[in-house]
Write a protein that holds these residues in place. Sequence first.
Motif, PDB file in Angstrom:
ATOM      1  N   LYS A  60       0.840  -1.203   0.000  1.00  0.00           N
ATOM      2  CA  LYS A  60       0.000   0.000   0.000  1.00  0.00           C
ATOM      3  C   LYS A  60       0.868   1.244   0.000  1.00  0.00           C
ATOM      4  O   LYS A  60       0.599   2.201  -0.730  1.00  0.00           O
ATOM      5  CB  LYS A  60      -0.954  -0.022   1.193  1.00  0.00           C
ATOM      6  CG  LYS A  60      -2.070  -1.036   1.014  1.00  0.00           C
ATOM      7  CD  LYS A  60      -2.937  -1.179   2.263  1.00  0.00           C
ATOM      8  CE  LYS A  60      -3.986  -2.257   2.036  1.00  0.00           C
ATOM      9  NZ  LYS A  60      -4.804  -2.505   3.234  1.00  0.00           N
ATOM     10  N   ALA A  61       1.916   1.243   0.804  1.00  0.00           N
ATOM     11  CA  ALA A  61       2.826   2.393   0.855  1.00  0.00           C
ATOM     12  C   ALA A  61       3.543   2.573  -0.483  1.00  0.00           C
ATOM     13  O   ALA A  61       3.691   3.702  -0.976  1.00  0.00           O
ATOM     14  CB  ALA A  61       3.832   2.218   1.991  1.00  0.00           C
ATOM     15  N   PHE A  62       3.960   1.464  -1.091  1.00  0.00           N
ATOM     16  CA  PHE A  62       4.661   1.537  -2.374  1.00  0.00           C
ATOM     17  C   PHE A  62       3.738   2.073  -3.465  1.00  0.00           C
ATOM     18  O   PHE A  62       4.108   2.982  -4.211  1.00  0.00           O
ATOM     19  CB  PHE A  62       5.219   0.164  -2.760  1.00  0.00           C
ATOM     20  CG  PHE A  62       5.992   0.185  -4.042  1.00  0.00           C
ATOM     21  CD1 PHE A  62       7.247   0.779  -4.096  1.00  0.00           C
ATOM     22  CD2 PHE A  62       5.465  -0.355  -5.201  1.00  0.00           C
ATOM     23  CE1 PHE A  62       7.971   0.820  -5.290  1.00  0.00           C
ATOM     24  CE2 PHE A  62       6.172  -0.321  -6.395  1.00  0.00           C
ATOM     25  CZ  PHE A  62       7.431   0.273  -6.436  1.00  0.00           C
ATOM     26  N   PHE A  63       2.529   1.526  -3.570  1.00  0.00           N
ATOM     27  CA  PHE A  63       1.582   2.013  -4.573  1.00  0.00           C
ATOM     28  C   PHE A  63       1.278   3.494  -4.359  1.00  0.00           C
ATOM     29  O   PHE A  63       1.215   4.261  -5.310  1.00  0.00           O
ATOM     30  CB  PHE A  63       0.273   1.213  -4.519  1.00  0.00           C
ATOM     31  CG  PHE A  63       0.291  -0.081  -5.270  1.00  0.00           C
ATOM     32  CD1 PHE A  63       1.445  -0.616  -5.810  1.00  0.00           C
ATOM     33  CD2 PHE A  63      -0.879  -0.805  -5.432  1.00  0.00           C
ATOM     34  CE1 PHE A  63       1.443  -1.819  -6.496  1.00  0.00           C
ATOM     35  CE2 PHE A  63      -0.905  -2.003  -6.118  1.00  0.00           C
ATOM     36  CZ  PHE A  63       0.255  -2.523  -6.648  1.00  0.00           C
ATOM     37  N   THR A  64       1.091   3.890  -3.119  1.00  0.00           N
ATOM     38  CA  THR A  64       0.798   5.292  -2.816  1.00  0.00           C
ATOM     39  C   THR A  64       1.926   6.179  -3.316  1.00  0.00           C
ATOM     40  O   THR A  64       1.696   7.197  -3.973  1.00  0.00           O
ATOM     41  CB  THR A  64       0.585   5.485  -1.298  1.00  0.00           C
ATOM     42  OG1 THR A  64      -0.571   4.734  -0.914  1.00  0.00           O
ATOM     43  CG2 THR A  64       0.388   6.940  -0.939  1.00  0.00           C
ATOM     44  N   THR A  65       3.145   5.793  -3.026  1.00  0.00           N
ATOM     45  CA  THR A  65       4.310   6.571  -3.446  1.00  0.00           C
ATOM     46  C   THR A  65       4.398   6.667  -4.962  1.00  0.00           C
ATOM     47  O   THR A  65       4.558   7.754  -5.523  1.00  0.00           O
ATOM     48  CB  THR A  65       5.594   5.933  -2.883  1.00  0.00           C
ATOM     49  OG1 THR A  65       5.499   5.914  -1.459  1.00  0.00           O
ATOM     50  CG2 THR A  65       6.833   6.690  -3.291  1.00  0.00           C
ATOM     51  N   ILE A  66       4.261   5.534  -5.634  1.00  0.00           N
ATOM     52  CA  ILE A  66       4.359   5.504  -7.093  1.00  0.00           C
ATOM     53  C   ILE A  66       3.213   6.298  -7.719  1.00  0.00           C
ATOM     54  O   ILE A  66       3.421   7.077  -8.650  1.00  0.00           O
ATOM     55  CB  ILE A  66       4.367   4.043  -7.612  1.00  0.00           C
ATOM     56  CG1 ILE A  66       5.623   3.314  -7.139  1.00  0.00           C
ATOM     57  CG2 ILE A  66       4.245   4.003  -9.124  1.00  0.00           C
ATOM     58  CD1 ILE A  66       6.927   3.881  -7.635  1.00  0.00           C
ATOM     59  N   PHE A  67       1.999   6.107  -7.220  1.00  0.00           N
ATOM     60  CA  PHE A  67       0.841   6.797  -7.798  1.00  0.00           C
ATOM     61  C   PHE A  67       0.917   8.310  -7.582  1.00  0.00           C
ATOM     62  O   PHE A  67       0.335   9.072  -8.340  1.00  0.00           O
ATOM     63  CB  PHE A  67      -0.466   6.265  -7.231  1.00  0.00           C
ATOM     64  CG  PHE A  67      -0.818   4.871  -7.675  1.00  0.00           C
ATOM     65  CD1 PHE A  67      -0.037   4.149  -8.564  1.00  0.00           C
ATOM     66  CD2 PHE A  67      -1.952   4.257  -7.179  1.00  0.00           C
ATOM     67  CE1 PHE A  67      -0.375   2.869  -8.963  1.00  0.00           C
ATOM     68  CE2 PHE A  67      -2.311   2.979  -7.573  1.00  0.00           C
ATOM     69  CZ  PHE A  67      -1.517   2.283  -8.459  1.00  0.00           C
ATOM     70  N   LYS A  68       1.638   8.726  -6.576  1.00  0.00           N
ATOM     71  CA  LYS A  68       1.819  10.170  -6.352  1.00  0.00           C
ATOM     72  C   LYS A  68       2.933  10.729  -7.232  1.00  0.00           C
ATOM     73  O   LYS A  68       3.215  11.914  -7.189  1.00  0.00           O
ATOM     74  CB  LYS A  68       2.127  10.443  -4.876  1.00  0.00           C
ATOM     75  CG  LYS A  68       0.915  10.307  -3.980  1.00  0.00           C
ATOM     76  CD  LYS A  68       1.266  10.648  -2.545  1.00  0.00           C
ATOM     77  CE  LYS A  68       0.036  10.618  -1.666  1.00  0.00           C
ATOM     78  NZ  LYS A  68       0.373  10.952  -0.257  1.00  0.00           N
ATOM     79  N   GLY A  69       3.564   9.858  -8.005  1.00  0.00           N
ATOM     80  CA  GLY A  69       4.617  10.303  -8.909  1.00  0.00           C
ATOM     81  C   GLY A  69       5.981  10.395  -8.265  1.00  0.00           C
ATOM     82  O   GLY A  69       6.915  10.958  -8.827  1.00  0.00           O
ATOM     83  N   GLU A  70       6.107   9.839  -7.067  1.00  0.00           N
ATOM     84  CA  GLU A  70       7.375   9.877  -6.337  1.00  0.00           C
ATOM     85  C   GLU A  70       8.153   8.603  -6.647  1.00  0.00           C
ATOM     86  O   GLU A  70       8.186   7.659  -5.869  1.00  0.00           O
ATOM     87  CB  GLU A  70       7.099  10.009  -4.838  1.00  0.00           C
ATOM     88  CG  GLU A  70       6.318  11.274  -4.502  1.00  0.00           C
ATOM     89  CD  GLU A  70       5.711  11.260  -3.103  1.00  0.00           C
ATOM     90  OE1 GLU A  70       5.970  10.327  -2.326  1.00  0.00           O
ATOM     91  OE2 GLU A  70       4.957  12.202  -2.808  1.00  0.00           O
TER      92      GLU A  70
END
Length: 121
Positions: free
Chosen positions: A47-57
């Motif tokens: 969840k943390a990884f997807f959140t980071t990637i989806f935020k463009g980070e």
Amino acid sequence: MTLYQAVGGEAAVNAAVDLFYDKVMADPLLVPFFEGVEMGAQNRKQKAFFTTIFKGETKGADAYMRKAHAGLVAEKGLSDAHFDAVAGHLNATLVDLQVPEDLIGQIMGAAAGLRDAVLNR
């Protein structure tokens, strides 16, 4: 607007990861990679990884994925076939959650871009 906002934020990421792991854990090709893995912790990391990637980070994503999967490549033979199976479950999850096709394309493109890092090539 970030991809994270477009897909629906935290609630959408949480639903996607939960459904994604239901699919992955039902796949006999992939289950051996999760033997001994505490799935609650794995779920939180994803969840943390997807959140980071989806935020463009995306800075550091390749290195993170390479390190996280190195043992699976070396010890369990993680390969393109496994990557493709996981990607298929991700795509099916997004379709099941009725994510718009253009966003699915963006997400799947980002996932495809991590193939070499995940497979340590």
